[in-house]
Design a protein around this motif. Structure first.
Motif, PDB file in Angstrom:
ATOM      1  N   ILE A  34      20.808   7.748  -3.425  1.00 42.68           N
ATOM      2  CA  ILE A  34      21.543   6.483  -3.525  1.00 42.68           C
ATOM      3  C   ILE A  34      20.587   5.315  -3.711  1.00 42.68           C
ATOM      4  N   SER A  35      19.426   5.353  -3.035  1.00 40.97           N
ATOM      5  CA  SER A  35      18.474   4.248  -3.127  1.00 40.97           C
ATOM      6  C   SER A  35      17.510   4.385  -4.301  1.00 40.97           C
ATOM      7  N   SER A  36      17.753   5.329  -5.176  1.00 37.22           N
ATOM      8  CA  SER A  36      16.910   5.567  -6.367  1.00 37.22           C
ATOM      9  C   SER A  36      15.460   5.841  -5.995  1.00 37.22           C
ATOM     10  N   GLY A  37      15.248   6.604  -4.936  1.00 33.63           N
ATOM     11  CA  GLY A  37      13.913   7.015  -4.552  1.00 33.63           C
ATOM     12  C   GLY A  37      13.154   6.024  -3.689  1.00 33.63           C
ATOM     13  N   ASP A  38      13.799   4.958  -3.232  1.00 33.72           N
ATOM     14  CA  ASP A  38      13.146   3.973  -2.375  1.00 33.72           C
ATOM     15  C   ASP A  38      13.131   4.500  -0.937  1.00 33.72           C
ATOM     16  N   VAL A  39      11.966   4.980  -0.485  1.00 32.89           N
ATOM     17  CA  VAL A  39      11.844   5.604   0.821  1.00 32.89           C
ATOM     18  C   VAL A  39      12.113   4.610   1.943  1.00 32.89           C
ATOM     19  N   ARG A  75       4.828  17.927   6.004  1.00 27.27           N
ATOM     20  CA  ARG A  75       5.319  18.909   5.022  1.00 27.27           C
ATOM     21  C   ARG A  75       5.054  18.470   3.582  1.00 27.27           C
ATOM     22  N   GLY A  76       4.584  17.253   3.396  1.00 29.11           N
ATOM     23  CA  GLY A  76       4.234  16.795   2.059  1.00 29.11           C
ATOM     24  C   GLY A  76       5.382  16.229   1.253  1.00 29.11           C
ATOM     25  N   TYR A  77       6.434  15.759   1.904  1.00 27.70           N
ATOM     26  CA  TYR A  77       7.568  15.168   1.187  1.00 27.70           C
ATOM     27  C   TYR A  77       7.366  13.682   0.914  1.00 27.70           C
ATOM     28  N   ILE A  78       6.639  13.006   1.772  1.00 29.78           N
ATOM     29  CA  ILE A  78       6.343  11.591   1.556  1.00 29.78           C
ATOM     30  C   ILE A  78       4.860  11.360   1.833  1.00 29.78           C
ATOM     31  N   ARG A  79       4.352  10.256   1.285  1.00 30.89           N
ATOM     32  CA  ARG A  79       2.962   9.880   1.559  1.00 30.89           C
ATOM     33  C   ARG A  79       2.863   8.361   1.536  1.00 30.89           C
ATOM     34  N   ARG A  80       1.844   7.862   2.187  1.00 33.70           N
ATOM     35  CA  ARG A  80       1.598   6.417   2.207  1.00 33.70           C
ATOM     36  C   ARG A  80       0.695   6.062   1.034  1.00 33.70           C
ATOM     37  N   ASP A  81       1.128   5.095   0.236  1.00 30.31           N
ATOM     38  CA  ASP A  81       0.345   4.629  -0.893  1.00 30.31           C
ATOM     39  C   ASP A  81      -0.544   3.485  -0.400  1.00 30.31           C
ATOM     40  N   ASP A  82      -1.851   3.700  -0.426  1.00 32.25           N
ATOM     41  CA  ASP A  82      -2.786   2.705   0.099  1.00 32.25           C
ATOM     42  C   ASP A  82      -2.857   1.447  -0.761  1.00 32.25           C
ATOM     43  N   VAL A  88       5.977   6.421  -0.324  1.00 34.04           N
ATOM     44  CA  VAL A  88       6.577   6.900  -1.571  1.00 34.04           C
ATOM     45  C   VAL A  88       6.858   8.397  -1.460  1.00 34.04           C
ATOM     46  N   ILE A  89       7.765   8.863  -2.305  1.00 30.12           N
ATOM     47  CA  ILE A  89       8.063  10.293  -2.342  1.00 30.12           C
ATOM     48  C   ILE A  89       7.006  11.003  -3.177  1.00 30.12           C
TER      49      ILE A  89
END
Length: 149
Positions: A34-39, A75-82, A88-89
């Motif tokens: 619904i949020s178009s990938g906005d974590v 589990r590797g589903y999300i990560r922090r973008d430095d 982000v996904i």
């Protein structure tokens, strides 16, 4: 065939038989779509839903949204973008969302094809011979796939 016996964990017998991560993961995937990938937005909505409905109250061992987010990262589903300082996904999450959408649409198509073939009855002429009518069962079964989305 080998069997592995172990102590039964009671948290698996609650609700639909899913563990806390899988329960929240299903909802999180819906919110991500619904949020178009906005974590950040999906996690905000998940937090609001938890505050309003107390979803994590059903889980034993104090499993909460913080534990869920940590497990998503593990589990590797999300990560922090430095660079952008956002969450982000990953490609793993994108693949999971595509697979989920494909399964949902294929289930819908199967239901539509089944409904169409069950409702149509062959038309017979005066001599009780099958008569070809466009849209009849014979016409539909001749097509390999019917996609109705």
């Amino acid at each position: 065939m080998y069997f592995k016996y172990q102590q039964w964990d009671e948290r698996f017998s609650k609700g639909s038989g899913k563990n806390p991560f899988d329960t929240l993961w299903d909802l999180f995937q819906e919110l991500l779509t619904i949020s178009s990938g906005d974590v950040d937005q999906a996690l905000h909505w998940l937090t609001e839903l938890d505050n309003e409905y107390g979803m994590t109250d059903q889980f034993e061992d104090g499993y909460g949204l913080g534990d869920f987010v940590e497990e998503l990262e593990e589990r590797g589903y999300i990560r922090r973008d430095d660079e952008t300082q956002t969450v982000v996904i990953t490609r793993k999450t994108e693949r999971s969302l595509r697979q989920r959408s494909w399964k949902r649409s294929s289930r819908t198509c199967k239901r539509v094809v089944w409904a169409v073939t069950k409702r149509i009855t062959p038309v017979k002429d005066a001599n009780d011979n099958p008569k070809h009518v466009p849209g009849s069962r014979a016409t539909i079964s001749a097509t390999s796939t019917v996609w109705v989305l």
